[in-house]
Design a protein around this motif. Structure first.
Motif, PDB file in Angstrom:
ATOM      1  N   ALA A  83      -4.547  20.317  27.896  1.00 19.49           N
ATOM      2  CA  ALA A  83      -4.255  20.809  29.241  1.00 19.49           C
ATOM      3  C   ALA A  83      -2.945  20.206  29.760  1.00 19.49           C
ATOM      4  N   THR A  84      -2.705  18.940  29.421  1.00 21.79           N
ATOM      5  CA  THR A  84      -1.468  18.288  29.833  1.00 21.79           C
ATOM      6  C   THR A  84      -0.257  18.949  29.190  1.00 21.79           C
ATOM      7  N   LYS A  85      -0.347  19.252  27.900  1.00 22.78           N
ATOM      8  CA  LYS A  85       0.762  19.912  27.197  1.00 22.78           C
ATOM      9  C   LYS A  85       1.019  21.302  27.764  1.00 22.78           C
ATOM     10  N   LEU A  86      -0.065  22.003  28.090  1.00 20.82           N
ATOM     11  CA  LEU A  86       0.087  23.334  28.673  1.00 20.82           C
ATOM     12  C   LEU A  86       0.757  23.251  30.033  1.00 20.82           C
ATOM     13  N   ASP A  87       0.372  22.244  30.823  1.00 19.97           N
ATOM     14  CA  ASP A  87       1.006  22.037  32.125  1.00 19.97           C
ATOM     15  C   ASP A  87       2.504  21.799  31.973  1.00 19.97           C
ATOM     16  N   GLU A  88       2.856  20.943  31.030  1.00 20.18           N
ATOM     17  CA  GLU A  88       4.264  20.625  30.800  1.00 20.18           C
ATOM     18  C   GLU A  88       5.039  21.856  30.333  1.00 20.18           C
ATOM     19  N   PHE A  89       4.390  22.660  29.488  1.00 25.38           N
ATOM     20  CA  PHE A  89       5.037  23.885  29.004  1.00 25.38           C
ATOM     21  C   PHE A  89       5.310  24.854  30.155  1.00 25.38           C
ATOM     22  N   LEU A  90       4.318  25.054  31.018  1.00 23.68           N
ATOM     23  CA  LEU A  90       4.471  25.968  32.149  1.00 23.68           C
ATOM     24  C   LEU A  90       5.445  25.410  33.180  1.00 23.68           C
ATOM     25  N   ASN A  91       5.496  24.092  33.315  1.00 24.11           N
ATOM     26  CA  ASN A  91       6.427  23.487  34.264  1.00 24.11           C
ATOM     27  C   ASN A  91       7.874  23.845  33.936  1.00 24.11           C
ATOM     28  N   GLY A  92       8.148  24.063  32.650  1.00 29.77           N
ATOM     29  CA  GLY A  92       9.506  24.407  32.244  1.00 29.77           C
ATOM     30  C   GLY A  92       9.964  25.767  32.737  1.00 29.77           C
ATOM     31  N   PHE A  93       9.016  26.593  33.178  1.00 29.87           N
ATOM     32  CA  PHE A  93       9.365  27.937  33.651  1.00 29.87           C
ATOM     33  C   PHE A  93       9.479  28.012  35.172  1.00 29.87           C
ATOM     34  N   ARG A  94       9.264  26.888  35.854  1.00 29.18           N
ATOM     35  CA  ARG A  94       9.304  26.923  37.314  1.00 29.18           C
ATOM     36  C   ARG A  94      10.663  27.363  37.852  1.00 29.18           C
ATOM     37  N   LYS A  95      11.712  27.046  37.134  1.00 24.89           N
ATOM     38  CA  LYS A  95      13.050  27.416  37.594  1.00 24.89           C
ATOM     39  C   LYS A  95      13.260  28.922  37.627  1.00 24.89           C
ATOM     40  N   ILE A 107      -1.082  50.893  40.247  1.00 27.28           N
ATOM     41  CA  ILE A 107      -0.112  51.055  41.333  1.00 27.28           C
ATOM     42  C   ILE A 107      -0.383  50.058  42.455  1.00 27.28           C
ATOM     43  N   GLY A 108      -1.646  49.949  42.823  1.00 25.96           N
ATOM     44  CA  GLY A 108      -1.997  49.128  43.968  1.00 25.96           C
ATOM     45  C   GLY A 108      -1.848  47.640  43.730  1.00 25.96           C
ATOM     46  N   HIS A 109      -2.060  47.195  42.483  1.00 26.61           N
ATOM     47  CA  HIS A 109      -2.083  45.756  42.226  1.00 26.61           C
ATOM     48  C   HIS A 109      -0.894  45.253  41.404  1.00 26.61           C
ATOM     49  N   ALA A 110       0.098  46.090  41.192  1.00 24.59           N
ATOM     50  CA  ALA A 110       1.273  45.652  40.439  1.00 24.59           C
ATOM     51  C   ALA A 110       1.940  44.456  41.106  1.00 24.59           C
ATOM     52  N   MET A 111       2.021  44.492  42.442  1.00 25.41           N
ATOM     53  CA  MET A 111       2.666  43.403  43.161  1.00 25.41           C
ATOM     54  C   MET A 111       1.844  42.133  43.074  1.00 25.41           C
ATOM     55  N   ILE A 112       0.519  42.267  43.146  1.00 26.34           N
ATOM     56  CA  ILE A 112      -0.349  41.094  43.029  1.00 26.34           C
ATOM     57  C   ILE A 112      -0.229  40.462  41.649  1.00 26.34           C
ATOM     58  N   HIS A 113      -0.038  41.290  40.605  1.00 26.43           N
ATOM     59  CA  HIS A 113       0.172  40.764  39.258  1.00 26.43           C
ATOM     60  C   HIS A 113       1.355  39.806  39.228  1.00 26.43           C
ATOM     61  N   ILE A 114       2.434  40.200  39.896  1.00 31.82           N
ATOM     62  CA  ILE A 114       3.645  39.376  39.932  1.00 31.82           C
ATOM     63  C   ILE A 114       3.354  38.052  40.636  1.00 31.82           C
ATOM     64  N   VAL A 115       2.653  38.120  41.750  1.00 27.70           N
ATOM     65  CA  VAL A 115       2.330  36.913  42.507  1.00 27.70           C
ATOM     66  C   VAL A 115       1.455  35.970  41.681  1.00 27.70           C
ATOM     67  N   LEU A 116       0.463  36.532  40.984  1.00 23.52           N
ATOM     68  CA  LEU A 116      -0.424  35.708  40.154  1.00 23.52           C
ATOM     69  C   LEU A 116       0.337  35.059  39.005  1.00 23.52           C
ATOM     70  N   LEU A 117       1.319  35.783  38.453  1.00 17.78           N
ATOM     71  CA  LEU A 117       2.146  35.207  37.392  1.00 17.78           C
ATOM     72  C   LEU A 117       2.905  33.992  37.912  1.00 17.78           C
ATOM     73  N   ILE A 118       3.383  34.077  39.141  1.00 18.34           N
ATOM     74  CA  ILE A 118       4.075  32.949  39.753  1.00 18.34           C
ATOM     75  C   ILE A 118       3.112  31.772  39.934  1.00 18.34           C
ATOM     76  N   PHE A 119       1.876  32.058  40.332  1.00 14.16           N
ATOM     77  CA  PHE A 119       0.884  30.995  40.502  1.00 14.16           C
ATOM     78  C   PHE A 119       0.606  30.297  39.177  1.00 14.16           C
ATOM     79  N   ILE A 120       0.559  31.083  38.086  1.00 15.48           N
ATOM     80  CA  ILE A 120       0.324  30.499  36.764  1.00 15.48           C
ATOM     81  C   ILE A 120       1.472  29.560  36.395  1.00 15.48           C
ATOM     82  N   VAL A 121       2.684  29.965  36.714  1.00 16.90           N
ATOM     83  CA  VAL A 121       3.860  29.157  36.380  1.00 16.90           C
ATOM     84  C   VAL A 121       3.970  27.929  37.281  1.00 16.90           C
TER      85      VAL A 121
END
Length: 334
Positions: A75-87, A278-292
């Protein structure tokens, strides 16, 4: 260590299984019956109150468990990997919003499937927003945000403030796009978490106040109820959605929630088709940001309390208070 990994995997799988498909489906888009508000006594049934107390206890325990789960090396390695995409988070939001608006424009809608484009000027405005978002300049992004706000206000005027609270996360998106490259930039993503979480909580209450619409979807679309009575299943489904929104607001499990809800979105798209996409395309983008992003910028309110017992009591009472407040406000103006 192996037991910890199994515990984490079990938790994620259980969360996915416990997330009913109707949790994500927006009932206004698919229900074929008129909304009928049930009496408040029917909403606050013995089952509802008991289930709310059980959920509050589970949420109060969850922060205590999370510290152990996050110590797992994987989980720590995954966190570090995702942290690299915050920019890239702001670029994901900028160009992701452009993609979502392109999908809406092609389908002849704006913001959501029920807001149909009826005039030429609306098509032009949608095109202008997309164009400004695609230009690699923060000035054009600000122009897109202002124009998007203007368009959102026109829809708000047509449908009313109460109806548009379902889509309050768009205000958060506009705010993030508008304050980029300014002194307020650091407030952007916390506001996005807050706006999205509150929107999910608000939409969840709709399923309790107007259960007939959700029941219509369950029956007509063959939604599995996993052995529960449809009426009971609807209450539980709304609780799951409310909890997801609540956890996003308080800053717990953001990456796991983002991943789980994204998977559920894919499943609902298979069931409900193009309207869901159509309705949830925007929410998909927001959730992707939350994952990152995770909670890199956010200090959860629970950290104010030092002892585990204080944290337990805080989360338990806070959830009950938030739940009661949402129900009373929604029911009052519904």
């Amino acid at each position: 260590m192996l037991q910890h990994k199994k515990a984490l995997l079990t938790f994620i799988v259980a969360l996915m299984i416990a997330t009913p498909i109707t949790t994500i489906a927006h009932v206004k888009w698919f229900a074929e019956v008129d909304p009928i508000k049930v009496p408040i006594e029917e909403i606050l049934s013995p089952f509802f109150i008991t289930f709310a107390l059980v959920v509050a206890i589970i949420l109060a325990i969850l922060p205590q468990v999370m510290d152990y789960l996050l110590k797992i090396p994987y989980a720590t390695k995954l966190d570090e990997f995702l942290n690299g995409f915050r920019k890239y988070s702001r670029y994901i939001l900028k160009y992701g919003t452009a993609l979502a608006f392109i999908i809406q424009l092609v389908s002849g809608t704006m913001f959501a499937p029920e807001f149909v484009i009826t005039d030429t000027w609306q098509t032009i405005i949608m095109g202008l927003i997309i164009l400004c978002l695609l230009i690699p300049s923060h000035y054009s992004t600000k122009v897109a945000a202002v124009v998007m706000l203007g368009l959102f206000i026109t829809v708000w005027i047509d449908f009313g403030w109460f109806y548009m609270l379902d889509y309050g996360f768009y205000i958060a998106i506009i705010f993030v796009l508008l304050i980029g490259k300014t002194k307020l930039e650091g407030w952007g993503f916390p506001f996005l978490y807050l706006g999205t979480g509150l929107s999910l909580c608000w939409v969840a209450v709709e399923k309790w106040v107007y259960p007939g619409m959700t029941l219509d979807i369950v029956v007509n679309h063959g939604v599995p109820t996993f052995g529960f009575e449809p009426e009971i299943f609807i209450v539980m489904a709304a609780f799951v959605e409310f909890v997801v929104g609540y956890l996003l607001v308080v800053g717990i499990l953001n990456r796991i929630l983002g991943l789980v809800v994204t998977v559920i979105f894919i499943l609902t798209s298979m069931l409900f088709g193009v309207t869901e996409i159509i309705g949830h395309a925007m929410i998909h983008i927001v959730l992707l940001i939350f994952i990152v992003e995770g909670v890199s910028f956010y200090q959860p309110p629970i950290k104010i309390h030092k002892t585990k017992m204080d944290q337990f009591v805080f989360v338990f009472l806070n959830f009950i208070f938030v739940l009661a407040t949402f129900i009373l406000i929604y029911y009052r103006f519904a």
